[in-house]
Design a protein around this motif. Structure first.
Motif, short mmCIF file in Angstrom:
data_model
loop_
_atom_site.label_atom_id
_atom_site.label_comp_id
_atom_site.label_asym_id
_atom_site.label_seq_id
_atom_site.Cartn_x
_atom_site.Cartn_y
_atom_site.Cartn_z
N GLU A 225 50.15 28.89 35.80
CA GLU A 225 49.51 29.33 34.56
C GLU A 225 48.45 28.34 34.08
N GLU A 226 48.72 27.05 34.21
CA GLU A 226 47.79 26.05 33.69
C GLU A 226 46.49 25.99 34.50
N LYS A 227 46.46 26.65 35.65
CA LYS A 227 45.26 26.63 36.49
C LYS A 227 44.53 27.97 36.54
N ARG A 228 45.03 28.95 35.80
CA ARG A 228 44.46 30.30 35.92
C ARG A 228 43.20 30.49 35.09
N TYR A 229 43.17 29.99 33.89
CA TYR A 229 42.05 30.21 32.97
C TYR A 229 41.82 31.71 32.75
N ASP A 230 42.94 32.39 32.42
CA ASP A 230 42.91 33.85 32.32
C ASP A 230 42.17 34.35 31.09
N GLU A 231 42.42 33.69 29.95
CA GLU A 231 41.85 34.21 28.70
C GLU A 231 40.33 34.19 28.77
N GLY A 232 39.73 35.30 28.41
CA GLY A 232 38.28 35.42 28.48
C GLY A 232 37.78 36.05 29.76
N LYS A 233 38.69 36.40 30.68
CA LYS A 233 38.26 37.03 31.93
C LYS A 233 37.78 38.45 31.67
N ARG A 234 36.61 38.78 32.16
CA ARG A 234 36.04 40.11 31.98
C ARG A 234 36.60 41.06 33.02
N LEU A 235 36.87 42.30 32.61
CA LEU A 235 37.46 43.28 33.52
C LEU A 235 37.15 44.69 33.05
N VAL A 236 37.44 45.67 33.92
CA VAL A 236 37.26 47.08 33.59
C VAL A 236 38.57 47.80 33.89
N VAL A 237 38.99 48.67 32.97
CA VAL A 237 40.19 49.50 33.15
C VAL A 237 39.88 50.93 32.71
N PHE A 238 40.73 51.86 33.14
CA PHE A 238 40.82 53.14 32.46
C PHE A 238 41.91 52.97 31.42
N ASN A 239 41.56 53.09 30.15
CA ASN A 239 42.52 52.78 29.10
C ASN A 239 43.58 53.88 28.96
N SER A 240 44.47 53.72 28.01
CA SER A 240 45.59 54.66 27.85
C SER A 240 45.12 56.07 27.50
N ALA A 241 43.90 56.20 26.99
CA ALA A 241 43.34 57.51 26.68
C ALA A 241 42.56 58.09 27.85
N GLY A 242 42.47 57.33 28.95
CA GLY A 242 41.78 57.82 30.14
C GLY A 242 40.29 57.56 30.17
N TYR A 243 39.80 56.69 29.28
CA TYR A 243 38.37 56.38 29.22
C TYR A 243 38.08 55.05 29.91
N LEU A 244 36.92 54.97 30.56
CA LEU A 244 36.48 53.72 31.18
C LEU A 244 36.21 52.69 30.08
N GLU A 245 36.85 51.54 30.21
CA GLU A 245 36.78 50.51 29.17
C GLU A 245 36.43 49.16 29.79
N ILE A 246 35.49 48.48 29.18
CA ILE A 246 35.15 47.11 29.56
C ILE A 246 35.86 46.20 28.58
N ALA A 247 36.61 45.24 29.12
CA ALA A 247 37.50 44.44 28.27
C ALA A 247 37.43 42.97 28.67
N VAL A 248 38.05 42.16 27.85
CA VAL A 248 38.26 40.74 28.12
C VAL A 248 39.76 40.50 27.99
N TYR A 249 40.36 39.85 28.98
CA TYR A 249 41.81 39.63 28.97
C TYR A 249 42.20 38.76 27.78
N LYS A 250 43.15 39.26 27.00
CA LYS A 250 43.62 38.59 25.78
C LYS A 250 42.45 38.18 24.89
N SER A 251 41.59 39.15 24.62
CA SER A 251 40.39 38.87 23.83
C SER A 251 40.74 38.51 22.39
#
Length: 278
Positions: A225-251
């Motif tokens: 975990e200390e080497k991941r630097y996850d927070e702030g990672k940009r990503l794309v998902v289909f959200n729970s409503a089924g729409y394409l969403e551009i997000a940041v992990y733990k934004s």
């Protein structure tokens, strides 16, 4: 017991939402009132449409949904009541219902015509409450309006597809509380055009070549975990409503930022998907 929901752009500071609830309770003391949201951006019809589309079906059949967005009556902005999926919706005919109606055909639409019987300078408080209470008592739509066949669409609701079907041009329709950016590209629409081809999603200068099923799928949990630097990672998902969403992990706009703040994306910005063969 009847349920009436409220979705508005009134905010929490002013008296408007409270006055509407008081007027409803004065008519129907035993009704249940549920706030879906009073934080819709002012006059933002696509945002309101997205919220109500993804909230209404969680309520029991017969629920009455009052939507107070851009509801001042004028010759180009009439009031309607819609029965759809055994729910009732009361709103202005300004495109709010078109997102839901694009997937489910309305059972009945009426243009509300009781304005000559209800003195009103605040239509959500006066006209919409009157209609909602009429429906809650078991009244029919024909009593408060005349049947119409169509409703006003939202412009740019459907993404554009190039003639050779190698590109989708969509737009941002909603930015959620986390700053995640939701587009008007739905999963089924995307997959129907994709036909199993590879793709690249572009938003401003940012490029993505993978869509994750959920936010945490973008994280390699095999790395300490200390080497991941996850927070702030940009990503794309289909959200729970089924729409394409551009997000940041733990934004978090106060710390790592969000997709909206870090990428400078706002409502109505363009998001493009290019398809190609390997």
């Amino acid at each position: 017991m009847a349920i009436i929901t409220l979705t508005t752009d009134f905010g929490e500071k002013d008296h408007f939402a409270g006055a509407i609830k008081g007027a409803i309770y004065s008519e129907l003391p035993d009704v249940r009132i549920v706030d879906i949201s009073h934080s819709v951006a002012p006059f933002n019809v696509p945002e309101a449409a997205y919220i109500i589309q993804n909230a209404y079906s969680s309520f029991p059949k017969g629920t009455i949904h009052m939507i107070g967005i851009d509801s001042e009556l004028n010759p180009e902005n009439k009031h309607i009541a819609v029965k759809l999926d055994d729910h009732y919706f009361i709103c202005a005919n300004n495109g709010i219902m078109s997102m839901i109606c694009s997937e489910i055909a309305p059972q009945k639409i009426v243009e509300i015509n009781i304005h000559d019987r209800v003195a009103s300078s605040f239509p959500v408080l006066d006209v919409f409450v009157n209609v909602a209470c009429h429906i809650a008592r078991g009244g029919t739509l024909e009593v408060i309006g005349k049947i119409i066949e169509t409703i006003k669409p939202i412009k740019n609701l459907i993404p554009f597809v190039s003639e050779e079907r190698s590109q989708i041009i969509g737009s941002v329709i909603y930015i959620d509380n986390y700053g995640n950016v939701i587009t008007n590209i739905k999963r089924k629409f995307f997959e129907d055009v994709q036909k199993m081809r590879n793709y690249q999603i572009s938003a401003r200068s940012y490029k993505f070549k993978k869509i994750f099923e959920k936010y945490s799928d973008a994280i390699n949990f095999e790395i300490p975990e200390e080497k991941r630097y996850d927070e702030g990672k940009r990503l794309v998902v289909f959200n729970s409503a089924g729409y394409l969403e551009i997000a940041v992990y733990k934004s978090d706009n106060a710390t790592v930022g969000s997709a909206s703040s870090l990428m400078g994306l706002k409502v109505m910005d363009t998001v493009t998907v290019n398809f190609y063969k390997t």
